[in-house]
Scaffold this motif. Structure first.
Motif, PDB file in Angstrom:
ATOM      1  N   THR A 128       0.839  -1.199   0.000  1.00 47.21           N
ATOM      2  CA  THR A 128       0.000   0.000   0.000  1.00 47.21           C
ATOM      3  C   THR A 128       0.872   1.247   0.000  1.00 47.21           C
ATOM      4  O   THR A 128       1.730   1.400   0.871  1.00 47.21           O
ATOM      5  N   GLN A 129       0.619   2.104  -0.966  1.00 47.33           N
ATOM      6  CA  GLN A 129       1.325   3.375  -1.048  1.00 47.33           C
ATOM      7  C   GLN A 129       0.314   4.510  -0.900  1.00 47.33           C
ATOM      8  O   GLN A 129      -0.597   4.648  -1.715  1.00 47.33           O
ATOM      9  N   LEU A 130       0.451   5.283   0.180  1.00 50.67           N
ATOM     10  CA  LEU A 130      -0.431   6.437   0.346  1.00 50.67           C
ATOM     11  C   LEU A 130      -0.009   7.543  -0.610  1.00 50.67           C
ATOM     12  O   LEU A 130       1.184   7.757  -0.853  1.00 50.67           O
ATOM     13  N   CYS A 131      -0.995   8.244  -1.134  1.00 49.65           N
ATOM     14  CA  CYS A 131      -0.739   9.281  -2.134  1.00 49.65           C
ATOM     15  C   CYS A 131       0.043  10.449  -1.532  1.00 49.65           C
ATOM     16  O   CYS A 131      -0.423  11.109  -0.597  1.00 49.65           O
ATOM     17  N   ILE A 132       1.222  10.704  -2.095  1.00 45.99           N
ATOM     18  CA  ILE A 132       2.064  11.795  -1.607  1.00 45.99           C
ATOM     19  C   ILE A 132       1.406  13.149  -1.866  1.00 45.99           C
ATOM     20  O   ILE A 132       1.484  14.069  -1.032  1.00 45.99           O
ATOM     21  N   VAL A 133       0.734  13.298  -2.992  1.00 54.81           N
ATOM     22  CA  VAL A 133       0.090  14.577  -3.328  1.00 54.81           C
ATOM     23  C   VAL A 133      -1.011  14.893  -2.323  1.00 54.81           C
ATOM     24  O   VAL A 133      -1.141  16.029  -1.852  1.00 54.81           O
ATOM     25  N   HIS A 134      -1.818  13.883  -1.968  1.00 54.71           N
ATOM     26  CA  HIS A 134      -2.835  14.081  -0.927  1.00 54.71           C
ATOM     27  C   HIS A 134      -2.186  14.492   0.389  1.00 54.71           C
ATOM     28  O   HIS A 134      -2.690  15.381   1.093  1.00 54.71           O
ATOM     29  N   GLN A 135      -1.080  13.852   0.727  1.00 55.59           N
ATOM     30  CA  GLN A 135      -0.408  14.129   1.979  1.00 55.59           C
ATOM     31  C   GLN A 135       0.135  15.556   2.016  1.00 55.59           C
ATOM     32  O   GLN A 135       0.045  16.248   3.045  1.00 55.59           O
ATOM     33  N   ILE A 136       0.690  16.005   0.906  1.00 53.31           N
ATOM     34  CA  ILE A 136       1.214  17.375   0.823  1.00 53.31           C
ATOM     35  C   ILE A 136       0.082  18.386   1.018  1.00 53.31           C
ATOM     36  O   ILE A 136       0.201  19.355   1.775  1.00 53.31           O
ATOM     37  N   ARG A 137      -1.029  18.159   0.325  1.00 56.78           N
ATOM     38  CA  ARG A 137      -2.181  19.065   0.457  1.00 56.78           C
ATOM     39  C   ARG A 137      -2.685  19.092   1.892  1.00 56.78           C
ATOM     40  O   ARG A 137      -3.030  20.148   2.432  1.00 56.78           O
ATOM     41  N   ASN A 138      -2.745  17.911   2.499  1.00 53.99           N
ATOM     42  CA  ASN A 138      -3.234  17.817   3.872  1.00 53.99           C
ATOM     43  C   ASN A 138      -2.338  18.602   4.828  1.00 53.99           C
ATOM     44  O   ASN A 138      -2.815  19.265   5.758  1.00 53.99           O
ATOM     45  N   SER A 139      -1.027  18.546   4.609  1.00 53.75           N
ATOM     46  CA  SER A 139      -0.095  19.281   5.465  1.00 53.75           C
ATOM     47  C   SER A 139      -0.216  20.782   5.266  1.00 53.75           C
ATOM     48  O   SER A 139      -0.216  21.558   6.229  1.00 53.75           O
ATOM     49  N   CYS A 140      -0.316  21.199   4.006  1.00 50.69           N
ATOM     50  CA  CYS A 140      -0.316  22.635   3.692  1.00 50.69           C
ATOM     51  C   CYS A 140      -1.536  23.372   4.230  1.00 50.69           C
ATOM     52  O   CYS A 140      -1.482  24.584   4.459  1.00 50.69           O
ATOM     53  N   LYS A 141      -2.637  22.629   4.432  1.00 49.54           N
ATOM     54  CA  LYS A 141      -3.839  23.318   4.903  1.00 49.54           C
ATOM     55  C   LYS A 141      -3.674  23.834   6.338  1.00 49.54           C
ATOM     56  O   LYS A 141      -4.439  24.685   6.791  1.00 49.54           O
ATOM     57  N   TYR A 142      -2.647  23.337   7.061  1.00 47.16           N
ATOM     58  CA  TYR A 142      -2.393  23.801   8.423  1.00 47.16           C
ATOM     59  C   TYR A 142      -1.395  24.951   8.471  1.00 47.16           C
ATOM     60  O   TYR A 142      -1.142  25.506   9.532  1.00 47.16           O
ATOM     61  N   VAL A 143      -0.809  25.292   7.329  1.00 46.12           N
ATOM     62  CA  VAL A 143       0.264  26.290   7.281  1.00 46.12           C
ATOM     63  C   VAL A 143      -0.279  27.615   6.758  1.00 46.12           C
ATOM     64  O   VAL A 143      -0.943  27.645   5.716  1.00 46.12           O
ATOM     65  N   VAL A 144       0.012  28.706   7.448  1.00 49.37           N
ATOM     66  CA  VAL A 144      -0.468  30.017   7.010  1.00 49.37           C
ATOM     67  C   VAL A 144       0.247  30.419   5.718  1.00 49.37           C
ATOM     68  O   VAL A 144       1.351  29.945   5.420  1.00 49.37           O
ATOM     69  N   TRP A 145      -0.372  31.315   4.977  1.00 51.84           N
ATOM     70  CA  TRP A 145       0.097  31.638   3.633  1.00 51.84           C
ATOM     71  C   TRP A 145       1.530  32.169   3.617  1.00 51.84           C
ATOM     72  O   TRP A 145       2.339  31.793   2.752  1.00 51.84           O
ATOM     73  N   LYS A 146       1.887  33.015   4.557  1.00 56.90           N
ATOM     74  CA  LYS A 146       3.215  33.647   4.526  1.00 56.90           C
ATOM     75  C   LYS A 146       4.343  32.634   4.753  1.00 56.90           C
ATOM     76  O   LYS A 146       5.484  32.859   4.336  1.00 56.90           O
ATOM     77  N   ASP A 147       4.027  31.490   5.394  1.00 55.85           N
ATOM     78  CA  ASP A 147       5.045  30.466   5.637  1.00 55.85           C
ATOM     79  C   ASP A 147       5.014  29.334   4.607  1.00 55.85           C
ATOM     80  O   ASP A 147       5.917  28.484   4.604  1.00 55.85           O
ATOM     81  N   ARG A 148       3.995  29.320   3.777  1.00 51.55           N
ATOM     82  CA  ARG A 148       3.769  28.133   2.950  1.00 51.55           C
ATOM     83  C   ARG A 148       4.906  27.864   1.957  1.00 51.55           C
ATOM     84  O   ARG A 148       5.316  26.716   1.764  1.00 51.55           O
ATOM     85  N   LYS A 149       5.422  28.889   1.312  1.00 52.48           N
ATOM     86  CA  LYS A 149       6.478  28.686   0.321  1.00 52.48           C
ATOM     87  C   LYS A 149       7.712  28.067   0.957  1.00 52.48           C
ATOM     88  O   LYS A 149       8.301  27.101   0.427  1.00 52.48           O
TER      89      LYS A 149
END
Length: 402
Positions: free
Chosen positions: A252-273
């Motif tokens: 089983t391989q969890l989707c890396i793209v889903h995981q990235i999106r899930n992480s980024c939703k917790y990060v404020v815009w100014k820190d996201r880059k």
């Protein structure tokens, strides 16, 4: 070539003063001809001609006729008198029972429906293109025939082994008990041993859950699937356990793209880059050890501020990093569910005019037709398939079953 001589007298056509006059005559002629052919079919069915002495002791006889409205390709609606027999077992071949329009017109209606047109739009288009009035109800009846195709397709036998499967769901608004609710259509795409993708089926439920995914996998097994080498999924809780419960040897391989999106939703815009740049050091690492080292650095730098953005990487680390066990060509195939997300985008493109569905059947019809349009284009092997196949055979050996 000599010009063929007309069977009509020279002044025959002079009687028609307009195109409409001629069409009326031609319609009557067509009607008369078809009805005579139907009578001939009845003669053959009964085994004797009308008023023949042979019919007195035949056990069956003519029983008048009944009017039937049919739709022709060039003459529009027409009422024909269909002969019937007393035993009611006469099946006319020229105008089959239950057929109310030409196959060509039915195919056109289904084709327009599959491309997202509403029943009212189709009705208007048919009127304009064919000169035939077809009600929205009739169009719905025509498209309802698709459900039989859906059932056959959903129950068809599958291959014994799929090298990779991608699993995800698409959420639609469907009416139930008088109100519109979200319902999930579960989709599974499989990579066959010939390098071509196949949509294995669709299943419908109110919510996406690991327990329902287990029933989906059980259905695949019942239809002949004995092994799945690698399954790529989103990070739904319990998904991996559901897969292992049906196909215990599957990686089983969890989707890396889903995981990235899930992480980024917790990060404020100014820190996201800055956060994403550090996160890329994790998932784009050359191997698992380097990825784990990068995760430690990410955690040291950001966890005090964005704990939830990092915790799921640690919790699901084993299933997130399985792709590091494989060559680069295989990694590109299995690290994300983008394959199925592209299908979901294709579905939404086809059903963009149908933002809500009146029932489960209408949703299933629309999605099925969209899937058939999408899958029709999958006629080429996956990129660099010769090398990828060699890698699968080397790693999984006899499980590939070529």
């Amino acid at each position: 070539m000599d010009k063929e001589q007309s069977n009509f007298p020279k002044d025959f056509f002079k009687q028609f003063k307009s195109k409409e006059d001629f069409q009326s005559f031609f319609s009557s002629l067509y009607k008369e001809g078809v009805e005579e052919m139907l009578k001939a079919e009845m003669d053959e069915h009964l085994g004797y001609e009308k008023h023949s002495a042979e019919g007195r002791n035949s056990g069956n006889s003519r029983n008048g006729s009944y009017p039937k409205k049919v739709k022709t390709e060039s003459l529009g609606d027409m009422v024909l008198n269909i002969p019937r027999d007393r035993k009611s077992d006469f099946e006319p071949q020229l105008i089959p029972k239950g057929q109310r329009m030409s196959d060509k017109l039915e195919e056109a209606i289904i084709g327009m429906y599959s491309r997202g047109m509403t029943t009212s739009d189709i009705s208007e288009q048919v009127k304009e293109a064919y000169g035939v009035d077809v009600s929205e109800g009739t169009i719905s009846n025509v498209t309802n025939k698709i459900i039989e195709h859906v059932k056959e397709w959903q129950n068809r036998p599958l291959e014994q082994v799929y090298f990779t499967v991608w699993m995800d769901g698409i959420v639609l608004k469907v009416k139930q008990n008088g109100k519109y609710i979200n319902k999930c259509i579960y989709l599974v795409i499989g990579l066959k041993k010939d390098g071509i993708k196949e949509i294995l089926g669709m299943w419908m439920a109110e919510t996406e859950s690991a327990s329902f995914w287990m029933s989906v996998l059980t259905d695949l097994k019942a239809r002949g699937v004995e092994d799945i080498l690698i399954a790529c999924t989103d990070n739904l809780k319990g998904f991996t356990d559901a897969i292992k419960g049906v196909f215990p040897d599957t990686v089983t391989q969890l989707c890396i793209v889903h995981q990235i999106r899930n992480s980024c939703k917790y990060v404020v815009w100014k820190d996201r880059k800055s956060f994403c740049a550090d996160l890329k050091e994790v998932y784009a690492a050359p191997n698992r050890d380097a990825a784990e080292h990068a995760l430690t650095g990410l955690s040291d730098k950001w966890e005090h501020k964005y704990k939830h953005a990092i915790s799921s990487w640690k919790t699901n680390w084993d299933n997130l990093t399985n792709y590091f066990d494989y060559p680069l060509e295989l990694r590109k195939i299995i690290y994300t569910t983008n394959t199925i997300e592209n299908v979901n985008r294709g579905i939404r493109k086809y059903i963009k005019t149908k933002v809500q569905f009146t029932d489960d059947m209408s949703a299933q019809k629309a999605v099925y037709l969209a899937l058939m349009n999408i899958e029709r284009k999958w006629n080429a092997t996956m990129h660099n398939w010769g090398l990828v196949l060699h890698q699968f055979l080397t790693i999984f050996e006899s499980r590939c079953r070529l």
